[in-house]
Design an enzyme around this catalytic site. Structure first.
Site, PDB file in Angstrom:
ATOM      1  N   GLU A  64    -103.924 -50.106   3.068  1.00  0.00           N
ATOM      2  CA  GLU A  64    -104.904 -50.298   2.003  1.00  0.00           C
ATOM      3  C   GLU A  64    -104.925 -51.754   1.549  1.00  0.00           C
ATOM      4  O   GLU A  64    -105.992 -52.345   1.347  1.00  0.00           O
ATOM      5  CB  GLU A  64    -104.603 -49.384   0.808  1.00  0.00           C
ATOM      6  CG  GLU A  64    -105.661 -49.517  -0.284  1.00  0.00           C
ATOM      7  CD  GLU A  64    -105.211 -48.995  -1.635  1.00  0.00           C
ATOM      8  OE1 GLU A  64    -105.995 -48.257  -2.265  1.00  0.00           O
ATOM      9  OE2 GLU A  64    -104.105 -49.338  -2.082  1.00  0.00           O
ATOM     10  N   TRP A  86    -108.818 -42.883   0.161  1.00  0.00           N
ATOM     11  CA  TRP A  86    -110.128 -43.125  -0.464  1.00  0.00           C
ATOM     12  C   TRP A  86    -111.178 -42.131   0.016  1.00  0.00           C
ATOM     13  O   TRP A  86    -112.355 -42.248  -0.353  1.00  0.00           O
ATOM     14  CB  TRP A  86    -110.593 -44.554  -0.163  1.00  0.00           C
ATOM     15  CG  TRP A  86    -109.939 -45.612  -1.009  1.00  0.00           C
ATOM     16  CD1 TRP A  86    -108.785 -46.292  -0.732  1.00  0.00           C
ATOM     17  CD2 TRP A  86    -110.395 -46.106  -2.267  1.00  0.00           C
ATOM     18  NE1 TRP A  86    -108.500 -47.186  -1.734  1.00  0.00           N
ATOM     19  CE2 TRP A  86    -109.475 -47.094  -2.695  1.00  0.00           C
ATOM     20  CE3 TRP A  86    -111.492 -45.818  -3.081  1.00  0.00           C
ATOM     21  CZ2 TRP A  86    -109.620 -47.792  -3.891  1.00  0.00           C
ATOM     22  CZ3 TRP A  86    -111.641 -46.516  -4.275  1.00  0.00           C
ATOM     23  CH2 TRP A  86    -110.714 -47.485  -4.671  1.00  0.00           C
ATOM     24  N   TYR A 150    -112.593 -53.297  -4.608  1.00  0.00           N
ATOM     25  CA  TYR A 150    -111.576 -54.357  -4.614  1.00  0.00           C
ATOM     26  C   TYR A 150    -111.767 -55.448  -3.561  1.00  0.00           C
ATOM     27  O   TYR A 150    -111.744 -56.642  -3.882  1.00  0.00           O
ATOM     28  CB  TYR A 150    -110.187 -53.738  -4.441  1.00  0.00           C
ATOM     29  CG  TYR A 150    -109.779 -52.826  -5.553  1.00  0.00           C
ATOM     30  CD1 TYR A 150    -109.308 -53.338  -6.762  1.00  0.00           C
ATOM     31  CD2 TYR A 150    -109.865 -51.441  -5.408  1.00  0.00           C
ATOM     32  CE1 TYR A 150    -108.931 -52.494  -7.797  1.00  0.00           C
ATOM     33  CE2 TYR A 150    -109.495 -50.590  -6.436  1.00  0.00           C
ATOM     34  CZ  TYR A 150    -109.023 -51.116  -7.634  1.00  0.00           C
ATOM     35  OH  TYR A 150    -108.663 -50.285  -8.651  1.00  0.00           O
ATOM     36  N   CYS A 202    -109.239 -49.836 -11.240  1.00  0.00           N
ATOM     37  CA  CYS A 202    -108.179 -49.455 -12.187  1.00  0.00           C
ATOM     38  C   CYS A 202    -107.230 -50.632 -12.385  1.00  0.00           C
ATOM     39  O   CYS A 202    -106.910 -50.988 -13.505  1.00  0.00           O
ATOM     40  CB  CYS A 202    -107.417 -48.235 -11.663  1.00  0.00           C
ATOM     41  SG  CYS A 202    -108.423 -46.745 -11.555  1.00  0.00           S
ATOM     42  N   ARG A 222    -106.338 -50.828 -16.334  1.00  0.00           N
ATOM     43  CA  ARG A 222    -107.033 -50.217 -17.469  1.00  0.00           C
ATOM     44  C   ARG A 222    -106.693 -48.741 -17.578  1.00  0.00           C
ATOM     45  O   ARG A 222    -106.694 -48.152 -18.657  1.00  0.00           O
ATOM     46  CB  ARG A 222    -108.541 -50.381 -17.319  1.00  0.00           C
ATOM     47  CG  ARG A 222    -109.092 -49.657 -16.101  1.00  0.00           C
ATOM     48  CD  ARG A 222    -110.609 -49.608 -16.043  1.00  0.00           C
ATOM     49  NE  ARG A 222    -111.035 -48.923 -14.821  1.00  0.00           N
ATOM     50  CZ  ARG A 222    -111.187 -47.613 -14.712  1.00  0.00           C
ATOM     51  NH1 ARG A 222    -110.931 -46.818 -15.742  1.00  0.00           N
ATOM     52  NH2 ARG A 222    -111.577 -47.072 -13.564  1.00  0.00           N
ATOM     53  N   ASP A 225    -102.820 -43.475 -13.346  1.00  0.00           N
ATOM     54  CA  ASP A 225    -102.308 -42.149 -13.001  1.00  0.00           C
ATOM     55  C   ASP A 225    -100.813 -42.339 -12.724  1.00  0.00           C
ATOM     56  O   ASP A 225    -100.432 -42.828 -11.663  1.00  0.00           O
ATOM     57  CB  ASP A 225    -103.062 -41.644 -11.762  1.00  0.00           C
ATOM     58  CG  ASP A 225    -102.500 -40.346 -11.189  1.00  0.00           C
ATOM     59  OD1 ASP A 225    -101.407 -39.914 -11.601  1.00  0.00           O
ATOM     60  OD2 ASP A 225    -103.152 -39.783 -10.290  1.00  0.00           O
TER      61      ASP A 225
END
Length: 320
Positions: A64, A86, A150, A202, A222, A225
């Site tokens: 990733e 994803w 991203y 995130c 922000r 999990d």
């Protein structure tokens, strides 16, 4: 020696379970949430920061990160590397489109957990989706691309002047040119592009700091999990720090996490308790291919984790 990486992470989990508040969320799952947390990890002590109280899929983290660094936003690269983290976001784009003609997949994330018959249908449709992304260029372009997520923001930031800016290359050049700079910062949060993102970032910003020949990194989130995301993000940003330090000829220093809404999903509570019951093990070490000088030339085979022998995986559903 005590494994401070796991201990620091587990301490936060206990704090959320003890002091967190019940809060609703976008996915409809429900959370125990707390606001404003910071964790610090010394990258020069013990070993590479990855959880040992549960197995974390390091190759998924590495692929990733390489996907981000390539500036890629299409999940075909991830699927080619057997990375499915994803898939649900791309799948959601497809099943909500006018071109989808299969069974109703509304709220598939929640329904899969309680309806075995629906889960079988979902798995069938997901396999169709994955195969199409891998084999059909037109389908992959339309439904495999997650928008300006991203990779695009890191490598092709859209400036007000209409030009694209490579934030990662800027960081590398600036560290080499001016390591004392207080502007070694990358942002993935673009208010004007949120509508074009399958998931707004995130982990929305990170900043580097150089002192005494060591590179440190602080990343900001922000929304976090705790069980599935945070362990993943800690290891990912540690790897990014090692890679940047490698290219810039620096040692690694400290990794700092700062989180806003840090939460445990209601359907992850038992999994968190199981992890909290486990004793941390020895951390592994990271080995990078020293023959590669540019981080943009790295492939999965150039990144090796040595001596990783964690406790078994603890499975939990992803909230989409």
């Amino acid at each position: 020696m005590t494994n401070q990486v796991d201990e620091t992470y587990l301490t936060l989990g206990r704090q959320i379970l003890t002091n967190g508040v019940q809060k609703g969320d976008r996915t409809g799952t429900g959370t125990i949430s707390t606001f404003g947390c910071q964790l610090r990890f010394d990258l020069q002590k013990e070993g590479f920061p990855i959880m040992t109280t549960k197995r974390v899929a390091f190759k998924l983290i590495a692929s990733e990160l390489l996907w981000f660094l390539k500036g890629d936003t299409n999940i075909r690269y991830l699927l080619q590397n057997n990375n499915h983290i994803w898939d649900e976001w791309g799948f959601k784009i497809w099943v909500e489109s006018d071109e989808y003609t299969g069974p109703d997949m509304t709220d598939f994330g929640l329904r899969c957990q309680t309806d075995a018959d629906f889960n079988r249908l979902y798995q069938e449709q997901m396999k169709i989706y994955q195969d199409n992304v891998l084999q059909d260029d037109a389908f992959a372009k339309k439904f495999g691309d997650l928008g300006n997520v991203y990779g695009k923001q890191w490598r092709k930031w859209q400036g007000a002047d209409g030009q694209e800016y490579d934030q990662i290359q800027y960081i590398i050049d600036e560290i080499k040119r001016n390591p004392d700079s207080r502007r070694l910062l990358v942002s993935a949060w673009s208010a004007s592009e949120m509508a074009s993102q399958a998931l707004p970032p995130c982990h929305y910003a990170f900043q580097f700091y150089v002192v005494d020949g060591k590179l440190s990194c602080m990343f900001n989130m922000r929304s976090v999990d705790y069980f599935l995301g945070l362990a993943f993000n800690i290891t990912s940003y540690a790897l990014l720090t090692y890679l940047i330090a490698h290219e810039c000829g620096l040692a690694v220093g400290e990794l700092v996490f700062t989180g806003a809404d840090v939460h445990i999903y209601a359907n992850h509570i038992e999994q968190v308790k199981e992890q909290l019951s486990r004793t941390p093990k020895k951390l592994p070490t990271l080995q990078l291919n020293k023959e590669k000088s540019s981080i943009f030339d790295f492939e999965l085979a150039d990144i090796t984790l040595l001596g990783y022998e964690p406790h078994p995986t603890i499975k939990a559903p992803v909230a989409v």
